[in-house]
Design a protein around this motif. Structure first.
Motif, PDB file in Angstrom:
ATOM      1  N   MET A   1       0.836  -1.183   0.000  1.00  0.00           N
ATOM      2  CA  MET A   1       0.000   0.000   0.000  1.00  0.00           C
ATOM      3  C   MET A   1       0.882   1.248   0.000  1.00  0.00           C
ATOM      4  N   GLU A   3       1.431   5.237   0.596  1.00  0.00           N
ATOM      5  CA  GLU A   3       0.903   6.331   1.411  1.00  0.00           C
ATOM      6  C   GLU A   3       1.701   7.584   1.074  1.00  0.00           C
ATOM      7  N   GLY A  21       6.033   1.557   2.143  1.00  0.00           N
ATOM      8  CA  GLY A  21       4.898   2.135   1.431  1.00  0.00           C
ATOM      9  C   GLY A  21       4.827   3.648   1.499  1.00  0.00           C
ATOM     10  N   THR A 111       9.860   5.927  -2.648  1.00  0.00           N
ATOM     11  CA  THR A 111       9.009   5.062  -1.826  1.00  0.00           C
ATOM     12  C   THR A 111       9.869   4.184  -0.930  1.00  0.00           C
TER      13      THR A 111
END
Length: 153
Positions: A1, A3, A21, A111
Protein backbone atom coordinates in the motif's frame (compact mmCIF):
# COMPACT_ATOMS: atom_id res chain seq x y z
CA UNK A 1 0.00 0.00 0.00
CA UNK A 2 1.35 3.43 -1.00
CA UNK A 3 0.90 6.33 1.41
CA UNK A 4 1.75 9.75 -0.02
CA UNK A 5 3.42 11.86 2.69
CA UNK A 6 4.46 15.49 3.04
CA UNK A 7 7.56 16.90 4.65
CA UNK A 8 7.63 16.13 8.38
CA UNK A 9 6.96 19.21 10.57
CA UNK A 10 10.41 18.78 12.16
CA UNK A 11 12.07 18.64 8.72
CA UNK A 12 12.75 14.91 8.75
CA UNK A 13 11.29 11.56 9.70
CA UNK A 14 13.17 9.46 12.24
CA UNK A 15 13.66 5.73 11.82
CA UNK A 16 10.75 4.76 14.07
CA UNK A 17 8.31 6.85 11.98
CA UNK A 18 9.18 5.18 8.69
CA UNK A 19 7.35 2.19 7.21
CA UNK A 20 7.16 0.37 3.90
CA UNK A 21 4.90 2.13 1.43
CA UNK A 22 5.55 5.72 2.52
CA UNK A 23 5.96 7.77 -0.67
CA UNK A 24 6.94 11.35 -1.45
CA UNK A 25 6.94 13.24 -4.73
CA UNK A 26 8.53 16.43 -5.99
CA UNK A 27 8.23 18.12 -9.38
CA UNK A 28 11.34 19.85 -10.74
CA UNK A 29 11.99 21.43 -14.15
CA UNK A 30 15.28 20.73 -15.92
CA UNK A 31 15.89 24.36 -16.87
CA UNK A 32 18.72 25.80 -18.91
CA UNK A 33 19.98 27.48 -15.73
CA UNK A 34 20.02 24.20 -13.75
CA UNK A 35 21.96 22.49 -16.56
CA UNK A 36 24.47 25.35 -16.68
CA UNK A 37 24.92 25.39 -12.90
CA UNK A 38 25.28 21.60 -12.79
CA UNK A 39 27.94 21.72 -15.52
CA UNK A 40 29.85 24.29 -13.50
CA UNK A 41 29.47 22.37 -10.21
CA UNK A 42 30.46 19.02 -11.73
CA UNK A 43 32.93 20.34 -14.33
CA UNK A 44 31.06 18.23 -16.91
CA UNK A 45 30.84 20.35 -20.05
CA UNK A 46 30.12 17.45 -22.41
CA UNK A 47 28.80 19.13 -25.58
CA UNK A 48 25.78 16.79 -25.64
CA UNK A 49 24.60 18.89 -22.67
CA UNK A 50 25.98 22.29 -23.64
CA UNK A 51 26.17 22.66 -27.45
CA UNK A 52 23.02 22.35 -29.57
CA UNK A 53 24.96 22.14 -32.86
CA UNK A 54 27.01 19.22 -31.56
CA UNK A 55 24.08 17.52 -29.78
CA UNK A 56 21.83 17.76 -32.84
CA UNK A 57 24.21 15.37 -34.63
CA UNK A 58 24.04 12.71 -31.90
CA UNK A 59 21.54 9.91 -31.40
CA UNK A 60 19.61 12.27 -29.08
CA UNK A 61 19.02 14.84 -31.88
CA UNK A 62 19.49 17.72 -29.46
CA UNK A 63 20.78 18.70 -26.06
CA UNK A 64 19.94 16.62 -23.02
CA UNK A 65 20.35 17.24 -19.31
CA UNK A 66 23.13 15.49 -17.41
CA UNK A 67 21.88 12.13 -16.13
CA UNK A 68 23.27 12.89 -12.70
CA UNK A 69 21.44 16.22 -12.65
CA UNK A 70 18.18 14.30 -13.03
CA UNK A 71 19.35 11.82 -10.39
CA UNK A 72 20.12 14.70 -8.03
CA UNK A 73 16.42 15.59 -8.09
CA UNK A 74 15.93 12.32 -6.18
CA UNK A 75 18.44 13.56 -3.63
CA UNK A 76 16.24 16.63 -3.16
CA UNK A 77 13.35 14.37 -2.11
CA UNK A 78 15.52 12.20 0.15
CA UNK A 79 17.14 15.19 1.85
CA UNK A 80 14.09 17.41 2.26
CA UNK A 81 10.94 15.26 2.33
CA UNK A 82 11.38 11.49 2.78
CA UNK A 83 13.17 10.71 5.04
CA UNK A 84 14.22 14.39 5.07
CA UNK A 85 16.63 16.32 7.26
CA UNK A 86 19.34 14.10 8.76
CA UNK A 87 19.14 11.37 6.10
CA UNK A 88 22.55 10.37 4.71
CA UNK A 89 23.01 8.57 1.39
CA UNK A 90 24.92 5.28 1.69
CA UNK A 91 24.46 4.05 -1.87
CA UNK A 92 22.39 4.51 -5.02
CA UNK A 93 21.83 1.98 -7.78
CA UNK A 94 20.39 3.69 -10.84
CA UNK A 95 19.33 3.03 -14.42
CA UNK A 96 18.54 5.69 -17.01
CA UNK A 97 15.83 4.83 -19.54
CA UNK A 98 15.10 8.05 -21.44
CA UNK A 99 16.88 11.39 -21.76
CA UNK A 100 15.69 14.54 -20.03
CA UNK A 101 15.60 17.60 -22.26
CA UNK A 102 15.75 21.29 -21.48
CA UNK A 103 12.53 22.44 -19.79
CA UNK A 104 11.24 18.89 -19.22
CA UNK A 105 9.22 18.68 -16.04
CA UNK A 106 10.51 15.75 -13.97
CA UNK A 107 8.35 14.11 -11.32
CA UNK A 108 10.45 12.31 -8.75
CA UNK A 109 8.82 9.60 -6.63
CA UNK A 110 10.58 8.03 -3.64
CA UNK A 111 9.01 5.06 -1.83
CA UNK A 112 10.21 3.24 1.29
CA UNK A 113 10.69 -0.43 0.36
CA UNK A 114 12.44 -1.68 3.52
CA UNK A 115 13.37 -0.48 7.00
CA UNK A 116 16.26 -2.07 8.94
CA UNK A 117 15.93 -1.02 12.59
CA UNK A 118 19.25 -2.61 13.57
CA UNK A 119 21.38 -0.61 11.10
CA UNK A 120 19.09 2.47 11.01
CA UNK A 121 18.97 2.19 7.23
CA UNK A 122 16.10 2.29 4.79
CA UNK A 123 15.92 1.26 1.17
CA UNK A 124 14.09 3.62 -1.12
CA UNK A 125 12.75 2.98 -4.60
CA UNK A 126 13.56 6.14 -6.57
CA UNK A 127 11.81 6.85 -9.86
CA UNK A 128 11.75 9.78 -12.26
CA UNK A 129 9.05 10.47 -14.84
CA UNK A 130 8.59 12.95 -17.69
CA UNK A 131 5.08 13.11 -19.14
CA UNK A 132 4.27 9.86 -17.34
CA UNK A 133 7.21 8.00 -18.95
CA UNK A 134 9.83 6.40 -16.70
CA UNK A 135 13.14 8.14 -17.35
CA UNK A 136 15.17 6.59 -14.50
CA UNK A 137 14.81 4.31 -11.51
CA UNK A 138 16.85 2.59 -8.86
CA UNK A 139 17.27 1.75 -5.19
CA UNK A 140 18.90 4.06 -2.65
CA UNK A 141 20.16 2.99 0.76
CA UNK A 142 19.95 5.80 3.30
CA UNK A 143 20.93 6.07 6.96
CA UNK A 144 18.24 7.72 9.07
CA UNK A 145 18.46 9.27 12.55
CA UNK A 146 16.94 7.24 15.37
CA UNK A 147 15.81 10.32 17.29
CA UNK A 148 15.57 14.05 16.85
CA UNK A 149 18.22 16.40 18.13
CA UNK A 150 16.96 18.12 21.31
CA UNK A 151 15.94 21.75 21.03
CA UNK A 152 18.69 24.25 21.94
CA UNK A 153 16.38 26.27 24.21
Amino acid sequence: MVELVDKHPSGGYILEELHVGMTAEKVITATEQRIQLFAEASDDFNPVHMDEAFASKTAYRGRIAHGLLSASFGSAVVGTILPGAGAIYISQQLQFHLPVRIDDVVTIRVTVVSVDAESARVELNCEGFVDGKLIMDGIATVRVPRRRKPSAR
